[in-house]
Write a protein that holds these residues in place. Sequence first.
Motif, PDB file in Angstrom:
ATOM      1  N   TYR A 174       3.225  -5.540  16.578  1.00  0.00           N
ATOM      2  CA  TYR A 174       2.365  -4.936  15.569  1.00  0.00           C
ATOM      3  C   TYR A 174       3.186  -4.737  14.304  1.00  0.00           C
ATOM      4  CZ  TYR A 174       1.240  -3.272  20.280  1.00  0.00           C
ATOM      5  OH  TYR A 174       1.056  -3.178  21.641  1.00  0.00           O
ATOM      6  N   ALA A 175       2.722  -5.293  13.225  1.00  0.00           N
ATOM      7  CA  ALA A 175       3.464  -5.148  11.966  1.00  0.00           C
ATOM      8  C   ALA A 175       2.498  -5.130  10.794  1.00  0.00           C
ATOM      9  CB  ALA A 175       4.462  -6.300  11.815  1.00  0.00           C
ATOM     10  N   TYR A 176       2.782  -4.249   9.848  1.00  0.00           N
ATOM     11  CA  TYR A 176       2.018  -4.162   8.615  1.00  0.00           C
ATOM     12  C   TYR A 176       3.023  -4.149   7.478  1.00  0.00           C
ATOM     13  CZ  TYR A 176      -1.553  -2.844  11.958  1.00  0.00           C
ATOM     14  OH  TYR A 176      -2.413  -2.833  13.033  1.00  0.00           O
ATOM     15  N   PRO A 177       3.486  -5.330   7.056  1.00  0.00           N
ATOM     16  CA  PRO A 177       4.584  -5.415   6.082  1.00  0.00           C
ATOM     17  C   PRO A 177       4.263  -4.808   4.727  1.00  0.00           C
ATOM     18  CG  PRO A 177       3.595  -7.578   6.490  1.00  0.00           C
ATOM     19  CD  PRO A 177       3.030  -6.663   7.511  1.00  0.00           C
ATOM     20  N   PHE A 178       3.001  -4.605   4.420  1.00  0.00           N
ATOM     21  CA  PHE A 178       2.615  -4.014   3.132  1.00  0.00           C
ATOM     22  C   PHE A 178       2.648  -2.489   3.169  1.00  0.00           C
ATOM     23  CE2 PHE A 178      -1.075  -5.198   5.705  1.00  0.00           C
ATOM     24  CZ  PHE A 178      -1.670  -3.959   5.895  1.00  0.00           C
ATOM     25  N   LEU A 179       2.947  -1.926   4.343  1.00  0.00           N
ATOM     26  CA  LEU A 179       2.871  -0.481   4.531  1.00  0.00           C
ATOM     27  C   LEU A 179       4.206   0.048   5.045  1.00  0.00           C
ATOM     28  CD1 LEU A 179       0.597   1.707   4.354  1.00  0.00           C
ATOM     29  CD2 LEU A 179       0.213   1.314   6.795  1.00  0.00           C
ATOM     30  N   ASP A 180       4.622   1.202   4.575  1.00  0.00           N
ATOM     31  CA  ASP A 180       5.845   1.840   5.053  1.00  0.00           C
ATOM     32  C   ASP A 180       5.732   2.097   6.554  1.00  0.00           C
ATOM     33  OD1 ASP A 180       7.933   3.576   5.720  1.00  0.00           O
ATOM     34  OD2 ASP A 180       7.926   4.520   3.752  1.00  0.00           O
ATOM     35  N   ASP A 181       6.712   1.588   7.303  1.00  0.00           N
ATOM     36  CA  ASP A 181       6.696   1.705   8.763  1.00  0.00           C
ATOM     37  C   ASP A 181       6.548   3.140   9.250  1.00  0.00           C
ATOM     38  OD1 ASP A 181       6.572  -0.655  10.037  1.00  0.00           O
ATOM     39  OD2 ASP A 181       8.652  -0.725  10.700  1.00  0.00           O
ATOM     40  N   SER A 182       7.124   4.077   8.515  1.00  0.00           N
ATOM     41  CA  SER A 182       7.134   5.464   8.968  1.00  0.00           C
ATOM     42  C   SER A 182       5.743   6.090   8.991  1.00  0.00           C
ATOM     43  CB  SER A 182       8.049   6.306   8.069  1.00  0.00           C
ATOM     44  OG  SER A 182       7.534   6.364   6.745  1.00  0.00           O
ATOM     45  N   ILE A 183       4.789   5.470   8.318  1.00  0.00           N
ATOM     46  CA  ILE A 183       3.431   6.029   8.284  1.00  0.00           C
ATOM     47  C   ILE A 183       2.747   5.857   9.635  1.00  0.00           C
ATOM     48  CG2 ILE A 183       1.132   5.756   7.271  1.00  0.00           C
ATOM     49  CD1 ILE A 183       2.511   5.095   4.632  1.00  0.00           C
ATOM     50  N   ILE A 184       2.875   4.666  10.219  1.00  0.00           N
ATOM     51  CA  ILE A 184       2.221   4.396  11.500  1.00  0.00           C
ATOM     52  C   ILE A 184       3.148   4.701  12.674  1.00  0.00           C
ATOM     53  CG2 ILE A 184       1.298   2.538  12.948  1.00  0.00           C
ATOM     54  CD1 ILE A 184       0.033   1.354  10.485  1.00  0.00           C
ATOM     55  N   TRP A 202      -4.197   6.164  -2.884  1.00  0.00           N
ATOM     56  CA  TRP A 202      -3.211   5.119  -2.613  1.00  0.00           C
ATOM     57  C   TRP A 202      -3.146   4.123  -3.758  1.00  0.00           C
ATOM     58  CZ3 TRP A 202      -0.457   5.342   2.006  1.00  0.00           C
ATOM     59  CH2 TRP A 202      -0.955   6.221   2.981  1.00  0.00           C
ATOM     60  N   ASN A 203      -1.940   3.628  -4.018  1.00  0.00           N
ATOM     61  CA  ASN A 203      -1.753   2.501  -4.940  1.00  0.00           C
ATOM     62  C   ASN A 203      -1.747   1.216  -4.112  1.00  0.00           C
ATOM     63  OD1 ASN A 203      -1.509   4.068  -7.273  1.00  0.00           O
ATOM     64  ND2 ASN A 203       0.688   4.355  -6.985  1.00  0.00           N
ATOM     65  N   VAL A 204      -2.695   0.354  -4.363  1.00  0.00           N
ATOM     66  CA  VAL A 204      -2.797  -0.909  -3.622  1.00  0.00           C
ATOM     67  C   VAL A 204      -2.490  -2.057  -4.570  1.00  0.00           C
ATOM     68  CG1 VAL A 204      -4.311  -2.426  -2.301  1.00  0.00           C
ATOM     69  CG2 VAL A 204      -4.511   0.061  -2.056  1.00  0.00           C
ATOM     70  N   THR A 205      -1.450  -2.816  -4.216  1.00  0.00           N
ATOM     71  CA  THR A 205      -1.048  -3.964  -5.036  1.00  0.00           C
ATOM     72  C   THR A 205      -1.453  -5.248  -4.333  1.00  0.00           C
ATOM     73  OG1 THR A 205       0.851  -2.728  -5.892  1.00  0.00           O
ATOM     74  CG2 THR A 205       0.868  -5.115  -6.200  1.00  0.00           C
ATOM     75  N   THR A 206      -2.144  -6.120  -5.060  1.00  0.00           N
ATOM     76  CA  THR A 206      -2.592  -7.391  -4.494  1.00  0.00           C
ATOM     77  C   THR A 206      -2.083  -8.553  -5.335  1.00  0.00           C
ATOM     78  OG1 THR A 206      -4.655  -7.300  -5.772  1.00  0.00           O
ATOM     79  CG2 THR A 206      -4.684  -6.336  -3.561  1.00  0.00           C
ATOM     80  N   VAL A 248       0.882  -1.167   0.000  1.00  0.00           N
ATOM     81  CA  VAL A 248       0.000   0.000   0.000  1.00  0.00           C
ATOM     82  C   VAL A 248       0.917   1.214   0.000  1.00  0.00           C
ATOM     83  CG1 VAL A 248      -1.723   1.319   1.287  1.00  0.00           C
ATOM     84  CG2 VAL A 248      -1.864  -1.185   1.223  1.00  0.00           C
ATOM     85  N   GLU A 249       0.910   1.942  -1.110  1.00  0.00           N
ATOM     86  CA  GLU A 249       1.830   3.072  -1.256  1.00  0.00           C
ATOM     87  C   GLU A 249       1.072   4.334  -1.664  1.00  0.00           C
ATOM     88  OE1 GLU A 249       4.361   1.462  -4.274  1.00  0.00           O
ATOM     89  OE2 GLU A 249       5.786   0.626  -2.817  1.00  0.00           O
ATOM     90  N   LYS A 250       1.625   5.464  -1.271  1.00  0.00           N
ATOM     91  CA  LYS A 250       1.015   6.736  -1.657  1.00  0.00           C
ATOM     92  C   LYS A 250       1.062   6.906  -3.179  1.00  0.00           C
ATOM     93  CE  LYS A 250       2.288   9.309   2.543  1.00  0.00           C
ATOM     94  NZ  LYS A 250       3.095  10.456   3.068  1.00  0.00           N
TER      95      LYS A 250
END
Length: 532
Positions: free
Chosen positions: A333-343, A125-129, A113-115
């Motif tokens: 808590y981890a969201y590997p599809f998301l840049d850590d710096s966002i949360i 957001w660009n969401v890649t699945t 999930v990227e800006k």
Amino acid sequence: MGKRVAIVGAGVSGLASIRCCLEAGLEPTCFERSNDVGGLWKFSDRVEEGRASIYRSVFTNSSKEMMCFPDFPYPDDFPNFMHHSKLQEYITAFAKEKNLLKYTRFNTFVTSVEKHPDFSITGQWNVTTEKDGKKESSIFDAVMVCSGHHVYPNLPKESFPGLELFKGKCIHSRDYKEPGAFKGKRVLVIGLGNSGCDIATELSHIAKQVIISSRSGSWVMTRDWDDGYPWDMMLVTRFETFLKNNLPTAFSDWWYMKQMNSRFKHENYGLMPLNGTLRKEPVFNDELLACILCGRVSIKPNVKEFTETSAIFEDGAVFEAIDCVIFATGYGYAYPFLDDSIIKSRDNEVTLFKGIFPPQLEKPTLAVIGLVQSLGSAIPTADMQARWAAQIIKGTCTLPSVRDMMNDIDEKMGKKLKWFGKSETIQTDYIVYLDEIASFIGVKPSIPWLFLTDPKLAVEVFFGPCSPYQYRLVGPGKWPGARNAILTQWDRVLKPTNTRVVGSPQKPCLFSHWLKLLAIPILFVAIFLVLI
């Protein structure tokens, strides 16, 4: 339809988000990596990568009236505390009743999930699945992250010197499914949480010896409370919360410890928390005390070090010939599809406004649903978060300035340090938290107004259990059946247990335990008046 919203995960948070998006006129698409809804509660007899895992014997710790979707009560005959299969049955029924399945893409894994390049303008957001090995990218106007916080195990091996020498088996509680493989074994469970106690008591029936090692102790509660009523129906009330937050701290702490120690003296069983006044989530276990009394489970302090075959505890005691160590040490808590710096936007800590919105984003188009924990159920909490998030995404509600949000986060961290002992914890005060979010969207019930217009309902709302129906009484998403659901909630509690009729079912007196508390000073005053 309105803005397109990507929802990651089809557990209870994801389903709540789909429904709330639909209510707000948004266009949700939910991506679920498994083949069914339910998330954590969808049992599998094997551990699956990227998914939460539960053991076969799991039961709920919240009762059914306190953990329902606010406009969808459980059937009358469902037990008050449910086996995971029963809860999964309810979740599936909810998804079908609200027609949510058609918005869910199963067996689809979110890889990133990227800006979007013009995020600062559009908030997109660009969401890649990925599905069946094929990747697909789509643009969404907003994202709701609902993938939970029981996926990535916390295994603090560095905290246990000598563990690398240990020749027995080491697993995390996430890998535990059933007790059969531990028959006749000597087992050490690290951690005095819900999973650790559940596993230890279950193993105690067939294992040769079971020891629980605890660093800081814990309050232990049973699912039944005064007179056998569900604990949360008696304790999670607005009246209790009002007194806790307004009485002098010394008295509030004394009363809290008195409640926690009402069934047995924790210090006699090695369970007493190091700081008993902290409102950390207690352990719920109906067997632990009996297992300790019968010698099937022993409680020991933290492990100082391991050897090849044994564990040496901080009190000098040694547990020899260990076959297996089970680490019930929680999750990260981890969201590997998301840049850590966002949360984790500050000091590598989770930094979210009200536990939902990253405050530093240029546009409030990403919400994390379900990343809070409290002495209350996850379902109504996720539902309330999703309702607010949907209104923010739609634009009917707005967030404060970045400065105000950061100040609020700092203020809440100070309160968390006081109440829970950790400023970075995801724990929160259940009713205070729900009321705060409810006020943002106009669905918080007005207690004074209820006492003026509907006294019967007001008494139940203020003095009775703070059940989820309360948040569908007024405002957007109002449910016509909410009032009746509140007034009949005790009937649904008593129905599954009243299988042999021996008289009229007895509903609780809402003031009983406070009358007991007041009886002591009244007695002393009466004696004093007689003596003088």
